[in-house]
Design a protein around this motif. Structure first.
Motif, PDB file in Angstrom:
ATOM      1  N   HIS A  38      -5.689  -7.196  -3.285  1.00 16.83           N
ATOM      2  CA  HIS A  38      -5.556  -6.753  -1.903  1.00 16.83           C
ATOM      3  C   HIS A  38      -6.328  -5.449  -1.744  1.00 16.83           C
ATOM      4  CE1 HIS A  38      -2.314  -9.623  -0.988  1.00 16.83           C
ATOM      5  NE2 HIS A  38      -1.889  -9.363  -2.208  1.00 16.83           N
ATOM      6  N   VAL A  39      -7.030  -5.320  -0.622  1.00 14.57           N
ATOM      7  CA  VAL A  39      -7.778  -4.098  -0.323  1.00 14.57           C
ATOM      8  C   VAL A  39      -7.275  -3.560   1.014  1.00 14.57           C
ATOM      9  CG1 VAL A  39     -10.046  -3.054  -0.008  1.00 14.57           C
ATOM     10  CG2 VAL A  39      -9.791  -5.049  -1.508  1.00 14.57           C
ATOM     11  N   PHE A  40      -6.912  -2.268   1.026  1.00 17.14           N
ATOM     12  CA  PHE A  40      -6.355  -1.632   2.209  1.00 17.14           C
ATOM     13  C   PHE A  40      -7.206  -0.427   2.614  1.00 17.14           C
ATOM     14  CE2 PHE A  40      -2.860  -3.467  -0.230  1.00 17.14           C
ATOM     15  CZ  PHE A  40      -2.214  -4.242   0.721  1.00 17.14           C
ATOM     16  N   THR A  41      -7.196  -0.112   3.913  1.00 17.97           N
ATOM     17  CA  THR A  41      -7.854   1.093   4.416  1.00 17.97           C
ATOM     18  C   THR A  41      -6.913   2.286   4.313  1.00 17.97           C
ATOM     19  OG1 THR A  41      -7.044   0.853   6.687  1.00 17.97           O
ATOM     20  CG2 THR A  41      -9.059  -0.356   6.099  1.00 17.97           C
ATOM     21  N   ARG A  42      -7.376   3.455   4.719  1.00 12.65           N
ATOM     22  CA  ARG A  42      -6.535   4.647   4.667  1.00 12.65           C
ATOM     23  C   ARG A  42      -5.359   4.565   5.626  1.00 12.65           C
ATOM     24  NH1 ARG A  42      -8.962   9.891   5.451  1.00 12.65           N
ATOM     25  NH2 ARG A  42      -6.939  10.551   6.214  1.00 12.65           N
ATOM     26  N   THR A  43      -5.457   3.716   6.665  1.00  8.74           N
ATOM     27  CA  THR A  43      -4.332   3.513   7.579  1.00  8.74           C
ATOM     28  C   THR A  43      -3.439   2.363   7.123  1.00  8.74           C
ATOM     29  OG1 THR A  43      -5.650   2.060   8.996  1.00  8.74           O
ATOM     30  CG2 THR A  43      -5.642   4.411   9.539  1.00  8.74           C
ATOM     31  N   PRO A  87       0.809  -1.227   0.000  1.00 10.23           N
ATOM     32  CA  PRO A  87       0.000   0.000   0.000  1.00 10.23           C
ATOM     33  C   PRO A  87       0.835   1.266   0.000  1.00 10.23           C
ATOM     34  CG  PRO A  87      -0.014  -1.011   2.169  1.00 10.23           C
ATOM     35  CD  PRO A  87       0.663  -1.985   1.249  1.00 10.23           C
ATOM     36  N   VAL A  88       0.303   2.272  -0.641  1.00 10.32           N
ATOM     37  CA  VAL A  88       0.906   3.599  -0.713  1.00 10.32           C
ATOM     38  C   VAL A  88       0.179   4.510   0.265  1.00 10.32           C
ATOM     39  CG1 VAL A  88       1.354   5.574  -2.227  1.00 10.32           C
ATOM     40  CG2 VAL A  88       1.448   3.255  -3.141  1.00 10.32           C
ATOM     41  N   ARG A  93     -12.316   5.332   3.010  1.00  7.87           N
ATOM     42  CA  ARG A  93     -11.261   5.323   2.001  1.00  7.87           C
ATOM     43  C   ARG A  93     -10.753   3.897   1.785  1.00  7.87           C
ATOM     44  NH1 ARG A  93      -7.720   9.818   0.925  1.00  7.87           N
ATOM     45  NH2 ARG A  93      -6.571   9.354  -0.987  1.00  7.87           N
ATOM     46  N   ILE A  94     -10.546   3.533   0.539  1.00 10.73           N
ATOM     47  CA  ILE A  94      -9.949   2.234   0.215  1.00 10.73           C
ATOM     48  C   ILE A  94      -8.868   2.432  -0.849  1.00 10.73           C
ATOM     49  CG2 ILE A  94     -11.890   0.731   0.803  1.00 10.73           C
ATOM     50  CD1 ILE A  94     -12.610   0.740  -2.219  1.00 10.73           C
ATOM     51  N   GLN A  95      -7.908   1.532  -0.838  1.00  9.38           N
ATOM     52  CA  GLN A  95      -6.891   1.457  -1.886  1.00  9.38           C
ATOM     53  C   GLN A  95      -6.829  -0.009  -2.305  1.00  9.38           C
ATOM     54  OE1 GLN A  95      -2.137   1.799  -1.898  1.00  9.38           O
ATOM     55  NE2 GLN A  95      -3.158   3.631  -1.122  1.00  9.38           N
ATOM     56  N   VAL A  96      -7.009  -0.286  -3.600  1.00 13.58           N
ATOM     57  CA  VAL A  96      -7.046  -1.670  -4.059  1.00 13.58           C
ATOM     58  C   VAL A  96      -5.866  -1.937  -4.983  1.00 13.58           C
ATOM     59  CG1 VAL A  96      -9.544  -1.830  -3.809  1.00 13.58           C
ATOM     60  CG2 VAL A  96      -8.577  -1.166  -6.005  1.00 13.58           C
ATOM     61  N   HIS A  97      -5.293  -3.126  -4.837  1.00 13.49           N
ATOM     62  CA  HIS A  97      -4.172  -3.576  -5.660  1.00 13.49           C
ATOM     63  C   HIS A  97      -4.541  -4.902  -6.306  1.00 13.49           C
ATOM     64  CE1 HIS A  97      -0.823  -1.001  -3.762  1.00 13.49           C
ATOM     65  NE2 HIS A  97      -1.943  -0.627  -3.162  1.00 13.49           N
ATOM     66  N   ARG A  98      -4.185  -5.036  -7.581  1.00 15.47           N
ATOM     67  CA  ARG A  98      -4.426  -6.316  -8.259  1.00 15.47           C
ATOM     68  C   ARG A  98      -3.212  -6.677  -9.100  1.00 15.47           C
ATOM     69  NH1 ARG A  98      -8.665  -7.366 -13.264  1.00 15.47           N
ATOM     70  NH2 ARG A  98      -7.677  -9.288 -13.998  1.00 15.47           N
TER      71      ARG A  98
END
Length: 508
Positions: A232-237, A188-189, A221-226
């Motif tokens: 993978h799904v990450f939260t803002r933290t 995650p970034v 907030r979500i950040q998704v990586h594929r």
């Protein structure tokens, strides 16, 4: 490097409000650290263990006899950073049958080897209560100064790696190692953040004509990586929640691409398409069970099929996003005139959302920073503040923790600055939750108040602020009321005292 040197620096940082003095103390210490010590020292001085949370609380520490095991004195030279960290690693590794006794033995031996000041430092570090003012931004600057690395390169490496300790190690190895930290699908970034704007007109005047206006949802907030079929799904933290959100995973797997990193928000909707309460959305982050479906709304694309887009202008990133996932795009309008901008804002409010985001189409993705390139506009004033304590209620609220003490973040790394109190907006269910939850974050108490470690963030609605000598920040909230708690945010995400002061009438 000795633990005592780290403790002395921690005390020096906590004793001053000067950012320059804090950075000087930190960088001087970091210069004296060896390569295997630097990541540990950086982690400790930002309140983290390299092992993560290892299950030691105040109750465990209170039960420890700090006298050295079997009466043997540990050599004072053994209390180095390396030795202490090794004991913590051994402590973290113990689990299963018989582990309770062995963990107690390790902890007793560790505490018996320390001076009173060292013991206090390690105890606070273990329970997550170390607050000496070395916040992330300050530590980034100190790492740059200590390793003679360009600050911009250190900030970028931290943005892309998410690890201060890893960034420090790379900076010590030199420019090539620092520059070698890049965007990695699956890692995650740190998310780009927005600053509050006074009004739609103010945001438009500030950013000019080359803007995009997007709905600001009452979601998470979500950040998704594929990468291939792996999602993978990450939260803002940066906490991973992939297993809890299978419907989001399915959406991302269905996109026409091989690899991607997307930034966005998610929320649960009613049958009429309106947002459900924020608490219902957050309830899904802990469990995949339940009837509520989460819907993704993406507003940025940082990578697509082997090509990094993080340094591209927002306009280019949006072109890619709209081609990739038009059905899941955040509602937006590009280059609106004043009437179109107002209409978009009104439509967002009518749909039950918070307002709009106004963004500079020329801006790159600057993770972890609250710049002016992204600005949020809401119809009411809201602040994300840290809960510092709560007073016991009376009358109908007898037996409940009620009146909240609220603090704004100190941008220079000090303790949160108290700006007011409120008991308004607290329904019975929330009062019951506070009374059960707050003791888990307690630092100390008196007969009237339970004081908390700065860990819980609450969103406050208010009519404004006013000058006041009552609180140390010189300002006080006007007619503050609780909207909701923000479990998706940490104290580092709270609004700063500068943001609160900027709300004073006549101040820009």
């Amino acid at each position: 490097m000795t633990l005592a040197a780290v403790v002395d620096t921690s005390a020096a940082v906590a004793a001053t409000r000067s950012r320059t003095a804090k950075k000087a103390a930190l960088s001087q210490l970091l210069r004296g650290a060896r390569a295997d010590e630097l990541p540990v020292v950086v982690s400790w001085l930002t309140g983290e263990l390299t092992q993560g949370r290892i299950g030691v609380g105040w109750r465990s520490l209170a039960a420890i006899d700090a006298a050295p095991t079997d009466g043997e004195q540990v050599d004072a030279g053994a209390t180095t950073v390396k030795w202490v960290n090794a004991q913590l690693s051994e402590l973290a590794a113990k689990s299963g049958a018989g582990s309770t006794r062995r963990r107690r033995e390790i902890l007793t031996a560790l505490m018996g080897a320390l001076t009173d000041r060292e013991r206090q430092f390690v105890s606070r570090l273990l329970v997550g209560e170390l607050r000496q003012g070395a916040l992330e931004g300050l530590m980034v600057d100190a790492i740059a100064e200590a390793t003679d690395a360009p600050p911009a390169a250190v900030r970028r490496a931290f943005m892309l790696s998410g690890s201060l300790a890893g960034t420090a190690a790379a900076a010590m190895d030199g420019a090539e190692a620092l520059g070698g930290i890049g965007l990695v699908v699956g890692r995650p970034v740190r998310p780009m953040l927005a600053s509050p704007a006074d009004s739609l007109a103010a945001a438009a005047d500030d950013l000019g004509a080359e803007i995009v206006a997007e709905y600001k949802l009452d979601g998470a907030r979500i950040q998704v990586h594929r990468a291939g079929d792996e999602v993978h799904v990450f939260t803002r933290t940066l906490r991973e929640i992939t297993d809890s959100v299978p419907e989001l995973v399915d959406v991302v797997r269905g996109l026409p691409c091989r690899s991607v990193i997307l930034d966005g928000e998610t929320l649960a909707l009613t049958d009429a398409g309106r947002p459900r309460p924020f608490a219902e959305t957050m309830s899904r982050f802990g469990s995949a069970e339940g009837d509520l479906l989460l819907h993704p709304f993406f507003f940025d694309c940082l990578h697509l099929d082997g090509v990094d887009l993080i340094d591209e202008p927002l306009a280019r990133r949006l072109d890619v996003l709209e081609h990739l996932a038009p059905a899941h795009r955040m509602p937006a309008i590009r280059r609106p005139d004043a009437a179109q901008l107002q209409a978009h804002f009104d439509a967002a409010i009518d749909a039950g959302h918070e307002g709009v985001m106004v963004k500079d189409l020329a801006s790159p993705y600057m993770a972890g920073r609250r710049g002016r390139a992204w600005q949020k506009v809401k119809p009411v004033h809201t602040l994300d503040l840290v809960v510092l304590g709560a007073e016991w209620g009376y009358g109908r609220r007898t037996g409940y923790l009620s009146n909240l003490h609220l603090g704004a973040r100190d941008p220079h790394g000090g303790a949160p600055v108290m700006v007011g109190k409120t008991f308004k907006g607290l329904a019975d269910a929330l009062l019951a939750w506070q009374t059960e939850e707050f003791p888990r974050h307690e630092s100390h108490r008196d007969s009237h108040t339970v004081y908390l470690r700065p860990e819980l963030v609450v969103e406050i609605e208010l009519d404004g602020v006013q000058r006041s000598p009552r609180y140390p920040g010189g300002v006080a909230l006007r007619f503050a009321r609780v909207l909701r708690y923000r479990p998706d945010k940490t104290a580092l995400d709270a609004d700063t005292i500068d943001t609160v002061r900027a709300m004073l009438v006549g101040q820009t």
